[in-house]
Scaffold this motif. Structure first.
Motif, PDB file in Angstrom:
ATOM      1  N   VAL A   1      87.506 -44.478  -4.525  1.00  0.00           N
ATOM      2  CA  VAL A   1      87.044 -45.786  -5.446  1.00  0.00           C
ATOM      3  C   VAL A   1      86.216 -46.464  -4.334  1.00  0.00           C
ATOM      4  O   VAL A   1      86.606 -46.868  -3.351  1.00  0.00           O
ATOM      5  CB  VAL A   1      88.270 -46.752  -5.607  1.00  0.00           C
ATOM      6  N   ASN A   2      84.831 -46.956  -4.891  1.00  0.00           N
ATOM      7  CA  ASN A   2      83.867 -47.639  -4.029  1.00  0.00           C
ATOM      8  C   ASN A   2      83.972 -49.005  -4.299  1.00  0.00           C
ATOM      9  O   ASN A   2      84.148 -49.253  -5.271  1.00  0.00           O
ATOM     10  CB  ASN A   2      82.728 -47.100  -3.913  1.00  0.00           C
ATOM     11  N   ASP A   3      83.417 -49.897  -3.412  1.00  0.00           N
ATOM     12  CA  ASP A   3      83.154 -51.318  -3.817  1.00  0.00           C
ATOM     13  C   ASP A   3      82.086 -51.749  -3.113  1.00  0.00           C
ATOM     14  O   ASP A   3      81.452 -51.179  -2.123  1.00  0.00           O
ATOM     15  CB  ASP A   3      84.419 -52.035  -3.687  1.00  0.00           C
ATOM     16  N   TYR A   4      81.509 -53.203  -3.206  1.00  0.00           N
ATOM     17  CA  TYR A   4      80.734 -53.629  -2.477  1.00  0.00           C
ATOM     18  C   TYR A   4      80.777 -55.083  -2.111  1.00  0.00           C
ATOM     19  O   TYR A   4      81.161 -55.914  -2.958  1.00  0.00           O
ATOM     20  CB  TYR A   4      79.329 -53.659  -3.365  1.00  0.00           C
ATOM     21  N   GLY A   5      80.621 -55.221  -0.751  1.00  0.00           N
ATOM     22  CA  GLY A   5      80.876 -56.590  -0.400  1.00  0.00           C
ATOM     23  C   GLY A   5      80.286 -56.693   1.158  1.00  0.00           C
ATOM     24  O   GLY A   5      79.687 -55.672   1.862  1.00  0.00           O
ATOM     25  N   ALA A   6      80.366 -57.993   1.744  1.00  0.00           N
ATOM     26  CA  ALA A   6      79.836 -58.240   2.985  1.00  0.00           C
ATOM     27  C   ALA A   6      80.608 -59.150   3.690  1.00  0.00           C
ATOM     28  O   ALA A   6      81.554 -59.713   3.116  1.00  0.00           O
ATOM     29  CB  ALA A   6      78.322 -58.744   2.858  1.00  0.00           C
ATOM     30  N   SER A   7      80.338 -59.411   5.118  1.00  0.00           N
ATOM     31  CA  SER A   7      80.846 -60.549   5.570  1.00  0.00           C
ATOM     32  C   SER A   7      80.654 -61.802   4.963  1.00  0.00           C
ATOM     33  O   SER A   7      81.350 -62.654   5.005  1.00  0.00           O
ATOM     34  CB  SER A   7      80.329 -60.572   7.168  1.00  0.00           C
ATOM     35  N   GLU A   8      79.522 -61.986   4.341  1.00  0.00           N
ATOM     36  CA  GLU A   8      79.113 -63.294   3.659  1.00  0.00           C
ATOM     37  C   GLU A   8      79.915 -63.506   2.292  1.00  0.00           C
ATOM     38  O   GLU A   8      80.166 -64.748   2.175  1.00  0.00           O
ATOM     39  CB  GLU A   8      77.479 -63.140   3.261  1.00  0.00           C
ATOM     40  N   CYS A   9      80.116 -62.326   1.727  1.00  0.00           N
ATOM     41  CA  CYS A   9      81.019 -62.432   0.568  1.00  0.00           C
ATOM     42  C   CYS A   9      81.667 -61.197   0.408  1.00  0.00           C
ATOM     43  O   CYS A   9      81.259 -60.152   0.312  1.00  0.00           O
ATOM     44  CB  CYS A   9      80.336 -62.797  -0.767  1.00  0.00           C
ATOM     45  N   LEU A  10      83.085 -61.347   0.551  1.00  0.00           N
ATOM     46  CA  LEU A  10      83.949 -60.065   0.529  1.00  0.00           C
ATOM     47  C   LEU A  10      83.870 -59.242  -0.527  1.00  0.00           C
ATOM     48  O   LEU A  10      83.882 -57.938  -0.695  1.00  0.00           O
ATOM     49  CB  LEU A  10      85.401 -60.269   1.131  1.00  0.00           C
ATOM     50  N   SER A  11      83.976 -59.992  -1.858  1.00  0.00           N
ATOM     51  CA  SER A  11      83.989 -59.253  -3.146  1.00  0.00           C
ATOM     52  C   SER A  11      82.885 -59.658  -3.862  1.00  0.00           C
ATOM     53  O   SER A  11      82.607 -60.550  -4.679  1.00  0.00           O
ATOM     54  CB  SER A  11      85.315 -59.539  -3.811  1.00  0.00           C
ATOM     55  N   ILE A  12      81.806 -58.687  -3.558  1.00  0.00           N
ATOM     56  CA  ILE A  12      80.565 -58.991  -4.486  1.00  0.00           C
ATOM     57  C   ILE A  12      80.667 -58.011  -5.735  1.00  0.00           C
ATOM     58  O   ILE A  12      80.211 -58.573  -6.880  1.00  0.00           O
ATOM     59  CB  ILE A  12      78.953 -58.683  -3.700  1.00  0.00           C
ATOM     60  N   ALA A  13      81.195 -57.067  -5.941  1.00  0.00           N
ATOM     61  CA  ALA A  13      81.141 -56.065  -7.054  1.00  0.00           C
ATOM     62  C   ALA A  13      82.206 -55.019  -6.789  1.00  0.00           C
ATOM     63  O   ALA A  13      82.715 -54.638  -5.819  1.00  0.00           O
ATOM     64  CB  ALA A  13      79.850 -55.358  -7.306  1.00  0.00           C
ATOM     65  N   PHE A  14      82.804 -54.527  -7.969  1.00  0.00           N
ATOM     66  CA  PHE A  14      83.640 -53.462  -7.870  1.00  0.00           C
ATOM     67  C   PHE A  14      83.142 -52.178  -8.791  1.00  0.00           C
ATOM     68  O   PHE A  14      82.351 -52.400  -9.710  1.00  0.00           O
ATOM     69  CB  PHE A  14      85.018 -53.790  -8.370  1.00  0.00           C
TER      70      PHE A  14
END
Length: 545
Positions: free
Chosen positions: A346-359
């Protein structure tokens, strides 16, 4: 993350938990019949664990101890803010459901009012409050600008860059909150010096709620019964073990958020463990085989290495699911990892700037949390690109974080939005992300064996050992690595050179490569010709084994 890659992250390794209400009305992709029992089970054992957070703007401000700007002011700012044909063509708002788009617009307008009142930087950087701007007229910001103006950017005057750096530098503060209110995270610094990111309690609560309610719950459900019967899922099958394999020696997003979760929910500590991505392979295999986690979270390159060990019989794990983030996950790699472990990735997309951008959904697309995040894909000239066209970069607006507001922030990733609705049924905008694309290396050990090296482990070893953040590792021969360093910001270039070589040699020796050749080049790191970005680990040898 290299530590935590600047743009991308691994999940905190908590099992996906149900909640009595979704964050701001999230729509969850419909589960298959084989997964219904899993959702019901998770919901049952987590009911009453945490009360759902009221994720409205007034609630966010109340959590921060501030009052919201008058609604009439926000309404006035909303009136002309979105009357912009360029925005309609190039923003994720154009792909959102109308009600969600209106909610995001309202939150964005209130955020603009907030920064006018509380951020000295934005008061100068943005159009004065009395003048009605269009969204696309708001200037783009980036990490360098944020760090240069750090003290004026943040909305709590008690916070200074010197003070935040001092807090982040103390290992005892990992997972703790500055002043009991703000998480402090660091980026990897691949584009220069590491950046520091502040998260208020409202943002941390939001990330937890989004993980609970929007994360894909696919798992190897057939294994649950025998693992529960064997006692591997804890009392009554309510506490499956989880493992986070990441950079653990700094205030990076994944480990910091994970430790914060352990503090918030102490009962989870006995079932969750963090493992260092830089540990020698022998130690990591021994620890994982002893722990037997049901959930494993790490970078795709590390999950690939785990699958290699599993295939060769050096790992003997039976996970319910594997969680991936922080790097690009290629479809063929995912399929191979899933085949080896017989469990979904299961993959997701986030960053130090915003931990939960997309699932990610079951159809393999990333779905934007579009009620809390606005994304604007842009070309090299900073102009919007339509769905179906890969962007050069993407602008992020984080609608929840009020302590260090990010409005039209250049994230640096290439994304491609889909114009059509996803087959999974989730109406939120869906897209693909290019993400980090470092190579895995494979070196001869001089005794006829090949040793695979994960890029995140390599870069973390050099960064932590030499305090250098802009460099490149290039495999030029079957048994050698070329090291290129950008020493333009180093006060002691020769010391940094020596420390980087020593750190790399130490890591290679721990991986069974004491005789690997390291060539220290005087050439600077070479940017990728297509993207113009720095790839820190590049393999220039044909793959063998």
């Amino acid at each position: 993350m290299a530590p935590d890659h600047d743009h991308g992250h691994s999940h905190d390794p908590l099992p996906p938990r149900g909640a009595r209400g979704d964050a701001a009305g999230a729509t969850r992709p419909p589960a298959t019949a084989g997964q219904d029992w899993w959702g019901a089970w998770v919901d049952a054992w987590t009911t009453g664990l945490t009360a759902p957070v009221a994720l409205t703007v007034p609630a966010l401000l109340e959590a921060l101890g501030h009052s919201a700007p008058p609604s009439s002011s926000a309404d006035r700012r909303t009136a002309g803010l979105w009357s912009d044909p360029v925005l309609a063509l190039g923003s994720s708002l154009a792909l959102s459901e109308p009600a969600t788009a209106r909610l995001a617009q309202q939150r964005a307008a209130e955020l603009l009012g907030w920064v006018q009142q509380h951020s000295r930087f934005y008061r100068v950087h943005h159009t004065p409050a009395g003048v009605q701007p269009r969204w696309s007229d708001l200037p783009v910001v980036d990490k360098r600008l944020m760090m240069v103006h750090f003290d004026d950017w943040v909305t709590d005057p008690r916070l200074t860059l010197e003070r935040v750096r001092g807090f982040a530098a103390d290992p005892e503060n990992l997972g703790e909150l500055l002043d009991g209110r703000y998480a402090v995270w660091s980026s990897s610094g691949t584009s220069g010096e590491p950046a520091l990111y502040l998260k208020d309690r409202a943002s941390l609560n939001l990330y937890e709620q989004l993980l609970q309610t929007r994360m894909d719950r696919r798992c190897a459900s057939g294994r649950w019964w025998w693992q529960a019967a064997a006692g591997r899922l804890g009392p009554w099958g309510l506490q499956p073990r989880s493992a986070l394999i990441t950079a653990i020696d700094g205030p990076y997003a994944s480990i910091s958020f994970w430790m914060h979760q352990m503090t918030q929910h102490p009962w989870l500590r006995s079932g969750s463990r963090a493992f260092s991505v830089t540990w020698p392979g022998e130690r990591l295999r021994e620890e994982l085989n002893g722990w037997q986690p049901s959930f494993i979270a790490s970078y795709p390159s590390m999950l690939t290495e785990l699958a290699r060990w599993q295939r060769d019989g050096r790992l003997k794990l039976a996970p319910l699911a594997l969680w991936s983030g922080g790097e690009r996950l290629v479809a063929s790699t995912r399929q191979w990892i899933e085949q080896v472990f017989q469990a979904p990735v299961v993959n997701d997309y986030g960053a130090s700037e915003c931990l939960s951008i997309a699932f990610e959904c079951s159809a393999g697309r990333l779905h934007l949390n579009d009620d809390w995040v606005i994304l604007e894909p842009i070309d090299r000239a900073g102009q919007p690109v339509p769905p179906g066209v890969p962007s050069h970069s993407v602008l992020l607006t984080h609608l929840a974080n009020r302590i260090q507001p990010l409005i039209r922030y250049d994230l640096g990733d290439s994304v491609t939005f889909f114009a059509e609705r996803c087959a999974c049924g989730n109406p939120r905008p869906s897209f693909l992300v290019e993400g980090r694309t470092d190579d895995s290396l494979c070196l001869d050990d001089g005794q006829g064996q090949r040793v695979h090296l994960a890029p995140m482990a390599l870069t973390t070893a050099v960064e932590d050992g030499a305090d250098v953040h802009r460099f490149q590792l290039r495999q030029t021969t079957p048994d050698g690595i070329e090291l290129r360093l950008d020493l333009s910001r180093s006060a002691e270039p020769e010391r940094t050179r020596g420390a980087a070589v020593t750190a790399l040699r130490r890591y290679l020796a721990a991986e069974g490569l004491p005789r690997a050749r390291i060539d220290l080049s005087d050439e600077p790191p070479l940017l990728d010709a297509r993207s113009g970005k720095l790839r820190q680990v590049v393999c220039l040898c044909p793959a063998r084994g």
